[in-house]
Design an enzyme around this catalytic site. Structure first.
Site, short mmCIF file in Angstrom:
data_model
loop_
_atom_site.label_atom_id
_atom_site.label_comp_id
_atom_site.label_asym_id
_atom_site.label_seq_id
_atom_site.Cartn_x
_atom_site.Cartn_y
_atom_site.Cartn_z
N CYS A 150 7.52 -24.00 -5.24
CA CYS A 150 7.92 -22.92 -6.17
C CYS A 150 9.37 -23.05 -6.63
CB CYS A 150 7.70 -21.55 -5.53
SG CYS A 150 5.99 -21.24 -5.09
N HIS A 207 12.56 -16.22 -8.48
CA HIS A 207 11.17 -16.70 -8.44
C HIS A 207 10.23 -15.51 -8.39
CE1 HIS A 207 7.50 -18.59 -7.44
NE2 HIS A 207 7.55 -18.30 -6.14
N ASN A 238 2.09 -15.08 -9.08
CA ASN A 238 3.03 -16.13 -8.70
C ASN A 238 2.52 -17.45 -9.27
OD1 ASN A 238 4.49 -18.11 -7.42
ND2 ASN A 238 4.28 -17.25 -5.36
N1 ACO Z 1 -6.54 -6.87 0.12
C1 ACO Z 1 -6.65 -5.91 1.05
N2 ACO Z 1 -6.15 -6.05 2.28
C2 ACO Z 1 -5.48 -7.18 2.59
C3 ACO Z 1 -5.33 -8.21 1.66
C4 ACO Z 1 -5.89 -8.02 0.38
N3 ACO Z 1 -5.78 -8.94 -0.61
N4 ACO Z 1 -4.63 -9.21 2.24
C5 ACO Z 1 -4.35 -8.82 3.49
N5 ACO Z 1 -4.88 -7.59 3.71
C6 ACO Z 1 -4.81 -6.79 4.91
C7 ACO Z 1 -4.61 -7.61 6.16
O1 ACO Z 1 -5.86 -8.11 6.63
C8 ACO Z 1 -4.02 -6.60 7.08
O2 ACO Z 1 -5.06 -5.80 7.61
P1 ACO Z 1 -4.99 -5.29 9.15
O3 ACO Z 1 -3.75 -4.44 9.21
O4 ACO Z 1 -6.27 -4.55 9.28
O5 ACO Z 1 -4.89 -6.53 9.97
C9 ACO Z 1 -3.17 -5.71 6.16
O6 ACO Z 1 -3.66 -5.95 4.85
C10 ACO Z 1 -1.71 -6.03 6.20
O7 ACO Z 1 -1.55 -7.42 6.11
P2 ACO Z 1 -0.11 -8.07 6.14
O8 ACO Z 1 -0.23 -9.54 6.01
O9 ACO Z 1 0.63 -7.52 7.31
O10 ACO Z 1 0.48 -7.44 4.81
P3 ACO Z 1 1.94 -7.51 4.28
O11 ACO Z 1 2.45 -6.15 4.07
O12 ACO Z 1 2.80 -8.47 5.03
O13 ACO Z 1 1.71 -8.11 2.84
C11 ACO Z 1 1.96 -10.17 1.66
C12 ACO Z 1 1.17 -9.42 2.70
C13 ACO Z 1 1.80 -9.49 0.33
C14 ACO Z 1 1.42 -11.60 1.56
C15 ACO Z 1 3.45 -10.18 2.08
O14 ACO Z 1 3.59 -10.67 3.38
C16 ACO Z 1 4.27 -11.00 1.15
O15 ACO Z 1 4.51 -10.62 0.04
N6 ACO Z 1 4.79 -12.13 1.62
C17 ACO Z 1 5.53 -13.02 0.78
C18 ACO Z 1 4.66 -14.15 0.52
C19 ACO Z 1 4.66 -14.59 -0.88
O16 ACO Z 1 5.04 -13.95 -1.82
N7 ACO Z 1 4.15 -15.77 -0.99
C20 ACO Z 1 4.01 -16.37 -2.25
C21 ACO Z 1 4.02 -17.84 -2.08
S1 ACO Z 1 5.49 -18.35 -1.40
C22 ACO Z 1 6.58 -18.30 -2.53
O17 ACO Z 1 6.29 -18.25 -3.67
C23 ACO Z 1 7.93 -18.30 -2.06
#
Ligand code: ACO
Length: 342
Positions: free
Chosen positions: A136, A269, A299
């Site tokens: 990215c 980004h 993204n």
């Molecule tokens: N729909 C519904 N529920 C979901 C989904 C979905 N698409 N995905 C995960 N969940 C659930 C999980 O199973 C979990 O359930 P549980 O509590 O019963 O176990 C709950 O939601 C919370 O999951 P987390 O992973 O703890 O959620 P979080 O608040 O951390 O959000 C996310 C996840 C959005 C991926 C966050 O961690 C994030 O934004 N991280 C940054 C990653 C990123 O942007 N990556 C992009 C690529 S890297 C880059 O570009 C730099």
């Protein structure tokens, strides 16, 4: 662009850096034909018993929609579209380009480079052309490389493209990643100029963090070895991203000897709205100065920064003289900031 560009002769490095800049003179985008809203995606996933919702995606990421490439669309075809639009805005012909650099993690082929494919389609038969892989962060890395080659005098005009189809490497059975990404391409034309353009570049990587975010698969003897899909530790990526985005922006400002208040527009980004907001807050940049396109495109990896830039330029938000902080962060982990004056 009629600026008199000093000829590169045997002068000191500091003299070259002082008098010759790389300036963005055109921007463009290439977007797949099919837009997929969160609700459309949730409905598609529901047919495979994977549960998600518009509410969850918007609340956790700020994403409302993304574009997903069709079978005939590739990083090359979308990159070509973006390149043509950037050349048109710049008022330059493809024959005038000396360097074509494509940042991508999803190239059309192992080789030749997607940059060579685009070069051929543009009918340019002389420019240096190669791909650069920094996930990215690819676009800001490529901008930094092209900037160095322009200010050193090796090339005069460069086409820098970020193009990715992450939909091709995402696991559509993994709801924690598949809702985050979209496909697209963005491009800029950079040209040597005696007036300020790219002011500073601060690029970094930490190769001890490869487990945080990767697509480990590779082709070997006609088969795919290792995991073929993108894997991510979302929370670790989140924490790393906000830390390094703040650090490299401050570093790029220090290199240009400018305060945070000099930033007219911040384009981090476009991974996740919460990462963008946290970055602006940590830097002390008001949110009104931040360009957001993650809501519409998701993204798009190496395409995210040039897509957001092109959108802001065409919307008339970015004006001549404005200073823009462009920032990438991604697998590697890689990250970087480029401070650019329009
Ligand atoms: N729909 C519904 N529920 C979901 C989904 C979905 N698409 N995905 C995960 N969940 C659930 C999980 O199973 C979990 O359930 P549980 O509590 O019963 O176990 C709950 O939601 C919370 O999951 P987390 O992973 O703890 O959620 P979080 O608040 O951390 O959000 C996310 C996840 C959005 C991926 C966050 O961690 C994030 O934004 N991280 C940054 C990653 C990123 O942007 N990556 C992009 C690529 S890297 C880059 O570009 C730099």
């Amino acid at each position: 662009m009629n600026d008199a560009v000093p000829a590169v002769t045997a002068v000191s490095d500091s003299q070259i850096l002082k008098n010759r800049y790389a300036k963005i003179i055109g921007t463009g985008s290439g977007i797949p034909a099919r837009a997929v809203s969160n609700q459309m995606l949730a409905d598609e996933l529901a047919t495979r018993n994977i549960e998600t919702s518009d509410e969850w995606i918007v609340a956790r990421t700020g994403i409302r929609s993304r574009y997903i490439a069709g079978a005939d669309e590739t990083a090359g075809t979308l990159g070509l579209q973006a390149a043509r639009r950037a050349l048109e805005m710049a008022g330059r012909d493809a024959q005038e380009i000396d360097l074509i650099l494509v940042a991508t993690s999803t190239p059309d082929h192992v080789f030749p480079a997607t940059a060579c494919l685009i070069q051929g389609w543009l009918g340019n038969r002389k420019a240096m052309a190669f791909d650069l892989q920094a996930a990215c962060s690819g676009f800001v890395y490529a901008l930094s490389v092209a900037n160095s080659m322009i200010i050193s005098g090796q090339v005069r005009r460069a086409l820098v493209i970020g193009a990715d189809l992450i939909s091709r490497i995402v696991d559509w059975n993994d709801r924690s990643t598949c809702v985050l990404f979209g496909d697209g391409a963005g491009a800029v034309v950079l040209e040597a100029s005696s007036t300020p353009g790219v002011l500073s570049c601060a690029m970094h990587a930490d190769g001890t963090l490869t487990e945080m975010l990767n697509t480990a698969g590779r082709m070997c003897n006609g088969a795919i070895v290792n995991h073929p899909y993108l894997r991510m530790d979302g929370q670790a990526v989140f924490k790393t991203a906000v830390t390094v985005l703040e650090q490299c922006a401050r570093e790029a400002l220090a290199m240009a000897d400018l305060p945070v208040t000099a930033i007219d527009w911040l384009i981090p980004h476009q991974a996740n709205l919460r990462i963008l907001q946290a970055t602006a807050k940590r830097l002390g940049v008001p949110e009104e100065k931040m360009i957001v396109s993650v809501d519409q495109f998701g993204n798009t990896s190496a395409a995210s920064v040039p897509l957001a830039l092109d959108r802001a330029v065409r919307a008339g938000q970015i004006k001549p003289g404005h200073k823009i902080m462009l920032q990438g962060v991604g697998g590697g982990m890689t990250w970087g900031a480029a401070l650019v004056q329009f």
